[in-house]
Design a protein around this motif. Structure first.
Motif, PDB file in Angstrom:
ATOM      1  N   PHE A  89      -0.570 -10.270  -3.692  1.00 47.14           N
ATOM      2  CA  PHE A  89      -1.727  -9.715  -3.010  1.00 47.14           C
ATOM      3  C   PHE A  89      -1.526  -8.207  -2.868  1.00 47.14           C
ATOM      4  CE2 PHE A  89       0.117  -8.798   1.150  1.00 47.14           C
ATOM      5  CZ  PHE A  89       1.210  -9.669   1.206  1.00 47.14           C
ATOM      6  N   ARG A  90      -2.645  -7.498  -2.715  1.00 48.56           N
ATOM      7  CA  ARG A  90      -2.621  -6.041  -2.558  1.00 48.56           C
ATOM      8  C   ARG A  90      -2.959  -5.718  -1.105  1.00 48.56           C
ATOM      9  NH1 ARG A  90      -3.806  -1.312  -6.104  1.00 48.56           N
ATOM     10  NH2 ARG A  90      -3.765  -2.807  -7.824  1.00 48.56           N
ATOM     11  N   ALA A  91      -2.270  -4.742  -0.531  1.00 45.35           N
ATOM     12  CA  ALA A  91      -2.514  -4.315   0.849  1.00 45.35           C
ATOM     13  C   ALA A  91      -2.737  -2.810   0.884  1.00 45.35           C
ATOM     14  CB  ALA A  91      -1.346  -4.703   1.742  1.00 45.35           C
ATOM     15  N   ALA A  92      -3.730  -2.391   1.659  1.00 46.46           N
ATOM     16  CA  ALA A  92      -3.991  -0.973   1.882  1.00 46.46           C
ATOM     17  C   ALA A  92      -3.440  -0.614   3.259  1.00 46.46           C
ATOM     18  CB  ALA A  92      -5.485  -0.697   1.814  1.00 46.46           C
ATOM     19  N   ILE A  93      -2.437   0.245   3.288  1.00 43.32           N
ATOM     20  CA  ILE A  93      -1.761   0.561   4.539  1.00 43.32           C
ATOM     21  C   ILE A  93      -1.804   2.063   4.793  1.00 43.32           C
ATOM     22  CG2 ILE A  93      -0.232  -1.438   4.392  1.00 43.32           C
ATOM     23  CD1 ILE A  93       1.939   0.363   3.274  1.00 43.32           C
ATOM     24  N   THR A  94      -1.671   2.439   6.054  1.00 43.60           N
ATOM     25  CA  THR A  94      -1.561   3.842   6.435  1.00 43.60           C
ATOM     26  C   THR A  94      -0.165   4.057   6.983  1.00 43.60           C
ATOM     27  OG1 THR A  94      -3.916   3.978   6.948  1.00 43.60           O
ATOM     28  CG2 THR A  94      -2.500   5.685   7.874  1.00 43.60           C
ATOM     29  N   VAL A  95       0.627   4.864   6.299  1.00 48.31           N
ATOM     30  CA  VAL A  95       2.033   5.047   6.663  1.00 48.31           C
ATOM     31  C   VAL A  95       2.432   6.505   6.478  1.00 48.31           C
ATOM     32  CG1 VAL A  95       2.709   2.701   6.035  1.00 48.31           C
ATOM     33  CG2 VAL A  95       2.784   4.507   4.319  1.00 48.31           C
ATOM     34  N   LYS A  96       3.611   6.813   6.972  1.00 45.55           N
ATOM     35  CA  LYS A  96       4.256   8.084   6.653  1.00 45.55           C
ATOM     36  C   LYS A  96       5.177   7.828   5.460  1.00 45.55           C
ATOM     37  CE  LYS A  96       4.216   9.766  11.419  1.00 45.55           C
ATOM     38  NZ  LYS A  96       5.050  10.222  12.557  1.00 45.55           N
ATOM     39  N   PRO A  97       4.809   8.299   4.275  1.00 47.04           N
ATOM     40  CA  PRO A  97       5.592   7.973   3.075  1.00 47.04           C
ATOM     41  C   PRO A  97       6.886   8.784   2.992  1.00 47.04           C
ATOM     42  CG  PRO A  97       3.766   9.394   2.495  1.00 47.04           C
ATOM     43  CD  PRO A  97       3.609   9.098   3.954  1.00 47.04           C
ATOM     44  N   ASN A  98       7.800   8.491   3.900  1.00 48.55           N
ATOM     45  CA  ASN A  98       9.079   9.186   3.917  1.00 48.55           C
ATOM     46  C   ASN A  98      10.196   8.227   3.520  1.00 48.55           C
ATOM     47  OD1 ASN A  98       9.333   7.523   6.121  1.00 48.55           O
ATOM     48  ND2 ASN A  98       9.012   9.140   7.618  1.00 48.55           N
ATOM     49  N   ARG A  99      11.417   8.655   3.684  1.00 54.78           N
ATOM     50  CA  ARG A  99      12.548   7.834   3.230  1.00 54.78           C
ATOM     51  C   ARG A  99      12.663   6.538   4.018  1.00 54.78           C
ATOM     52  NH1 ARG A  99      17.200  11.188   0.513  1.00 54.78           N
ATOM     53  NH2 ARG A  99      16.013  12.936  -0.292  1.00 54.78           N
TER      54      ARG A  99
END
Length: 329
Positions: free
Chosen positions: A278-288
């Motif tokens: 499945f595909r999920a659309a998320i809002t994140v801080k794309p850091n380490r």
């Protein structure tokens, strides 16, 4: 005597509701309040009533301020700052439902006077937090506590999610039977630490995913030298840093729906990608920290968009491989 008891109870309730060191009531005002509520009272009556409350163990101070005798409650079970901490904790707890949080906060506000209550709830945002949707958490914990105190086993069902976000019971509805040892609070959630099957060591269960608990007559299995504090110390908390949030698209194996909901809540936008993903659309801080979380699923989650985030993750993976490569001589 009946009138005196009623008057004393009224006075105690009024002082608890309206006074503290910063909110005082004068003897003159108390006489007026007495009269407005059907009690006869003089300065001597008020003085004697305050003395009676103190003799009964309620600490009520009588000070002179600006030439007037004033009264207020000294001793409360919680300081205002302590109540604020408790309200914030209840508000942010992920294992407590929104409705239960609001009910508990209302009870906590009753532990201070009426004037302080607005400040307790002025900055509480229970609606913006990801909260459990399991309304039976309190009853679950009560039953398990009884089993722990009585050293008995418990049985329960464990909730899981399908790729369509439907709740199902793990193990096709077959109940778990475990020996419960302790509750542990970690990462805004409560967990049960228990022994499941004699050949296994202690295992962890999320409290808000447990349902249908029964305390059994069977004695719990003993475990040697289990230390909850040491168990908790093995958990590593990660710091998010100052990276800007970004919308990221990830593709996940179906078995990971529960993990995605745990992290981002049931309202997350997901779609079926193929029979196995499945595909999920998320809002994140794309850091380490985020990339380490993705990596922890060993390929079960792939970052697919936006392209610069995908490229950043791949670059970090390449850097990691280079760091692990043996030095050539």
């Amino acid at each position: 005597m009946t009138g005196t008891k009623n008057r004393l109870l009224f006075l105690l309730q009024y002082l608890l509701e309206h006074t503290d060191d910063a909110h005082v009531i004068s003897a003159d005002d108390l006489m007026t309040i007495y009269e407005d509520n059907g009690f006869k009272g003089s300065r001597n009556t008020i003085r004697d009533d305050i003395a009676a409350l103190n003799e009964a163990g309620f600490e009520v101070a009588g000070d002179m301020r600006q030439g007037k005798r004033v009264y207020y409650v000294i001793d409360r079970h919680f300081e205002l700052s302590e109540l604020k901490m408790l309200v914030d904790a209840v508000s942010s707890c992920r294992f407590i439902t929104k409705a239960k949080s609001e009910a508990l906060i209302e009870k906590l506000t009753m532990m201070t006077n009426e004037e302080n209550r607005p400040s307790l709830t002025a900055k509480v945002f229970t609606t913006d937090r990801i909260k459990t949707t399991n309304p039976t958490v309190s009853q679950t914990m009560d039953k398990i506590r009884i089993a722990i105190d009585g050293e008995k086993k418990v049985s329960f069902h464990y909730i899981d999610y399908t790729p369509e976000k439907k709740k199902v019971l793990r193990r096709d509805g077959q109940a778990y039977v475990v020996s419960p040892y302790a509750f542990i609070w970690n990462d805004d959630r409560y967990y049960l630490i228990a022994k499941y099957r004699e050949e296994q060591d202690v295992v962890t269960f999320r409290i808000d995913r447990i349902c249908d608990v029964d305390v059994l007559e069977e004695d719990a299995d003993k475990v040697d030298s289990f230390n909850p504090a040491e168990y908790v110390s093995r958990t590593v908390n990660m710091y998010d840093g100052g990276t800007e949030e970004q919308k990221v698209s990830i593709i996940c194996e179906n078995r990971l729906m529960q993990n995605i909901i745990d992290e981002f809540g049931e309202e997350i936008n997901t779609t079926i990608e193929d029979p196995e993903h499945f595909r999920a659309a998320i809002t994140v801080k794309p850091n380490r920290t985020f990339f380490a979380w993705v990596f922890g699923f060993c390929g079960g989650i792939r970052v697919v968009a936006p392209q610069e985030t995908k490229a950043k993750y791949e670059s970090l993976l390449q850097d990691s491989l280079r760091c692990q490569a043996p030095q050539m001589t």
